[in-house]
Design an enzyme around this catalytic site. Structure first.
Site, PDB file in Angstrom:
ATOM      1  N   GLN A  34      28.269  78.423  12.313  1.00 37.48           N
ATOM      2  CA  GLN A  34      27.051  77.689  12.661  1.00 37.48           C
ATOM      3  C   GLN A  34      27.238  76.222  12.279  1.00 37.48           C
ATOM      4  O   GLN A  34      27.555  75.911  11.127  1.00 37.48           O
ATOM      5  CB  GLN A  34      25.853  78.275  11.906  1.00 37.48           C
ATOM      6  CG  GLN A  34      24.530  77.664  12.330  1.00 37.48           C
ATOM      7  CD  GLN A  34      23.377  78.151  11.463  1.00 37.48           C
ATOM      8  OE1 GLN A  34      23.289  77.793  10.295  1.00 37.48           O
ATOM      9  NE2 GLN A  34      22.492  78.948  12.035  1.00 37.48           N
TER      10      GLN A  34
ATOM     11  N   TYR B 242      15.668  71.666  10.714  1.00 42.63           N
ATOM     12  CA  TYR B 242      16.819  70.746  10.713  1.00 42.63           C
ATOM     13  C   TYR B 242      16.776  69.880  11.974  1.00 42.63           C
ATOM     14  O   TYR B 242      15.862  69.990  12.792  1.00 42.63           O
ATOM     15  CB  TYR B 242      18.118  71.532  10.574  1.00 42.63           C
ATOM     16  CG  TYR B 242      18.272  72.177   9.206  1.00 42.63           C
ATOM     17  CD1 TYR B 242      18.261  71.406   8.040  1.00 42.63           C
ATOM     18  CD2 TYR B 242      18.408  73.557   9.073  1.00 42.63           C
ATOM     19  CE1 TYR B 242      18.384  71.992   6.790  1.00 42.63           C
ATOM     20  CE2 TYR B 242      18.538  74.152   7.825  1.00 42.63           C
ATOM     21  CZ  TYR B 242      18.530  73.360   6.682  1.00 42.63           C
ATOM     22  OH  TYR B 242      18.645  73.935   5.440  1.00 42.63           O
TER      23      TYR B 242
ATOM     24  N   ARG C 167      20.796  78.928  17.689  1.00 42.40           N
ATOM     25  CA  ARG C 167      19.730  79.463  16.842  1.00 42.40           C
ATOM     26  C   ARG C 167      18.496  78.582  17.014  1.00 42.40           C
ATOM     27  O   ARG C 167      18.538  77.377  16.770  1.00 42.40           O
ATOM     28  CB  ARG C 167      20.142  79.499  15.367  1.00 42.40           C
ATOM     29  CG  ARG C 167      19.093  80.262  14.542  1.00 42.40           C
ATOM     30  CD  ARG C 167      19.557  80.665  13.162  1.00 42.40           C
ATOM     31  NE  ARG C 167      19.139  82.046  12.899  1.00 42.40           N
ATOM     32  CZ  ARG C 167      19.013  82.560  11.682  1.00 42.40           C
ATOM     33  NH1 ARG C 167      19.279  81.852  10.614  1.00 42.40           N
ATOM     34  NH2 ARG C 167      18.636  83.806  11.522  1.00 42.40           N
TER      35      ARG C 167
ATOM     36  N   GLY D 255      20.066  90.181   6.841  1.00 42.13           N
ATOM     37  CA  GLY D 255      20.506  89.178   5.893  1.00 42.13           C
ATOM     38  C   GLY D 255      20.396  89.599   4.447  1.00 42.13           C
ATOM     39  O   GLY D 255      21.379  89.934   3.792  1.00 42.13           O
ATOM     40  N   ARG D 256      19.164  89.595   3.937  1.00 41.49           N
ATOM     41  CA  ARG D 256      18.981  89.807   2.490  1.00 41.49           C
ATOM     42  C   ARG D 256      19.505  91.172   2.038  1.00 41.49           C
ATOM     43  O   ARG D 256      20.038  91.302   0.944  1.00 41.49           O
ATOM     44  CB  ARG D 256      17.508  89.676   2.110  1.00 41.49           C
ATOM     45  CG  ARG D 256      16.871  88.360   2.533  1.00 41.49           C
ATOM     46  CD  ARG D 256      17.421  87.167   1.789  1.00 41.49           C
ATOM     47  NE  ARG D 256      17.565  86.022   2.685  1.00 41.49           N
ATOM     48  CZ  ARG D 256      18.031  84.845   2.334  1.00 41.49           C
ATOM     49  NH1 ARG D 256      18.445  84.627   1.104  1.00 41.49           N
ATOM     50  NH2 ARG D 256      18.141  83.857   3.198  1.00 41.49           N
TER      51      ARG D 256
END
Length: 332
Positions: free
Chosen positions: A101, A172, A220, A314-315
Site C-alpha cells: 500500500q 490521508y 483503498r 485485521g485485529r
C-alpha cells in the site's frame, strides 16, 4: 462448498481463498523507513502456512513530506527496493501473495517527523490531527505527487510484489481530496465528486503507465466520513465506477475521516458491509470488506449474502497468527 474457501481470480492475481490480511501499521521499520528484520519476521509469521493467500503490507510513504509517523515503511526512493525484495520473498516462501500500500499522508503527516510543513487540497486543518493549517497544493504540485505515486509503484513491482494498493482512506491525502470536509478547491480538483477524484484518476493512470496492463492495482477508499458535510456512500458509488473504468482491479473499502471504525461504536462483524454491498451493485471488480470480523462464520455469512468478494481480517490476525489456519480448518 464454503464461500470463504472458494478461489478467486482478479486479473493476474489468483487467490486460493477469500481471506485477506489488510494493511495495519506496525511501526517496526528502521528509523529511515527501510525494511527491518522485525518487519520480515512479522510478515513471515503472519503468512506461515499460506492460509492467508493475500497480504496487504502496511502503508509505505511515497515522499518524506507524506510520512505519517515514526518507523513507517518508506518506498520513497530506489534504496528501498532491496529491503522490499526480501519482504516479497519472505511472503512468497509461505505461498502467499503480497501487495504494497502506497500513501501520502498530506495534512495528516507528522511535522515533527518530516521536518516539513504539511500539505493538503485546501488550507483547512485535518479533522483528525488538530489545528495545523496545511499548505494548499498547486496544480503543478498535484502533478508532481502523481509522479511520486508512479515512482513508488514502479519500486513495488521491481521488488517482486504481486500488486500495489493506492491509499485513499482514513483521512490521508487522496482521501482529503475526496472529502468535502477538506477539499474546498475552486479549480478542476474541487467541487463535484468527479472533480474531487481527478487526482485519483491521474494517480491511477500514472501507476498503470509504469506497471503495465496486467499488474494488479488496488485502491483503498474511505467510502464515507460518517460526518455531516463529509463524503457519503453516494459519492463513493459515483467514484468507484470511474475507478473501475480507469483500470483498478480490486476495491478495498474502509472509512474516511472516521478511520477504520464507525462513529456509533458498532462492534457488529463487518460493520462497513452497507458500504461494500452498495458498491458491489455498481462494479464488476472484486470488493474487500474489513471491519471487526473475528469469526470464520461471520466471514462466511457476509460472502454468502453478497456483501463482498474478499474478507479482510485485521485485529484477529494481529492478536493470533494462527487465526487463518483455524478459520480455514473450521470451514472444511
Amino acid at each position: 462448498m464454503s464461500y470463504v474457501l472458494k478461489p478467486l481470480q482478479a486479473g493476474s492475481l489468483v487467490l486460493a481463498n477469500r481471506l485477506v490480511m489488510p494493511p495495519m501499521a506496525t511501526a517496526k521499520a528502521e528509523a529511515d523507513g527501510s525494511v527491518s528484520q522485525a518487519v520480515l519476521d512479522y510478515y513471515a509469521e503472519k503468512t506461515e502456512g499460506g492460509y492467508l493467500p493475500l497480504v496487504i503490507i502496511e502503508h509505505s510513504f511515497i515522499h518524506l513530506a507524506g510520512k505519517a509517523g515514526e518507523r513507517q515503511l518508506s518506498i520513497a526512493d530506489d534504496k528501498a527496493i532491496p529491503g522490499y525484495k526480501k519482504l516479497a520473498d519472505a511472503i512468497h516462501r509461505n505461498g502467499a501473495k503480497g501487495i504494497v500500500q502506497i500513501n501520502h499522508a498530506g495534512s495528516a503527516a507528522d511535522q515533527e517527523v518530516t521536518g516539513k510543513a504539511p500539505v493538503g487540497p485546501s488550507a483547512i486543518a485535518n479533522p483528525r490531527k488538530g489545528t495545523i493549517i496545511p499548505h494548499e497544493l498547486t496544480a503543478q504540485e498535484i502533478r508532481e505527487l502523481a509522479a511520486d505515486f508512479q515512482h513508488a509503484a514502479r519500486r513495488v513491482k521491481e521488488a517482486g510484489f504481486d500488486g500495489v494498493e493506492i491509499h485513499s482512506a482514513h483521512g490521508y491525502l487522496l482521501n482529503q481530496f475526496f472529502s468535502p470536509l477538506t477539499n474546498q478547491r475552486k479549480d478542476e480538483y474541487g467541487g463535484t465528486v468527479l472533480k474531487r477524484i481527478r487526482i485519483h484518476l491521474e494517480v491511477i493512470a500514472a501507476v498503470r503507465e509504469v506497471v503495465g496492463k496486467d499488474y494488479p492495482i488496488l485502491l483503498r477508499l474511505g467510502a464515507s466520513d460518517f460526518t455531516a458535510g463529509g463524503s457519503t456512500i453516494e459519492d463513493s458509488i459515483a467514484a468507484v465506477q470511474e475507478f473501475e473504468k480507469a483500470g483498478v482491479d480490486i476495491l478495498d473499502i474502509s472509512g474516511g475521516f472516521c478511520g477504520y471504525t464507525i462513529p456509533d461504536g458498532s462492534n457488529e462483524q463487518g460493520y462497513f458491509s452497507p458500504l461494500t454491498a452498495a458498491i458491489k451493485k455498481v462494479v464488476s471488480i472484486p470488493v474487500i470488506l474489513t471491519g471487526g470480523i473475528t469469526q470464520a462464520q461471520a466471514a462466511e455469512e457476509l460472502l454468502a449474502e453478497g456483501k463482498a468478494d474478499l474478507i479482510g481480517v485485521g485485529r484477529a490476525v494481529l492478536k493470533d497468527s494462527n487465526w487463518a489456519q483455524q478459520a480455514v480448518n473450521s470451514l472444511l
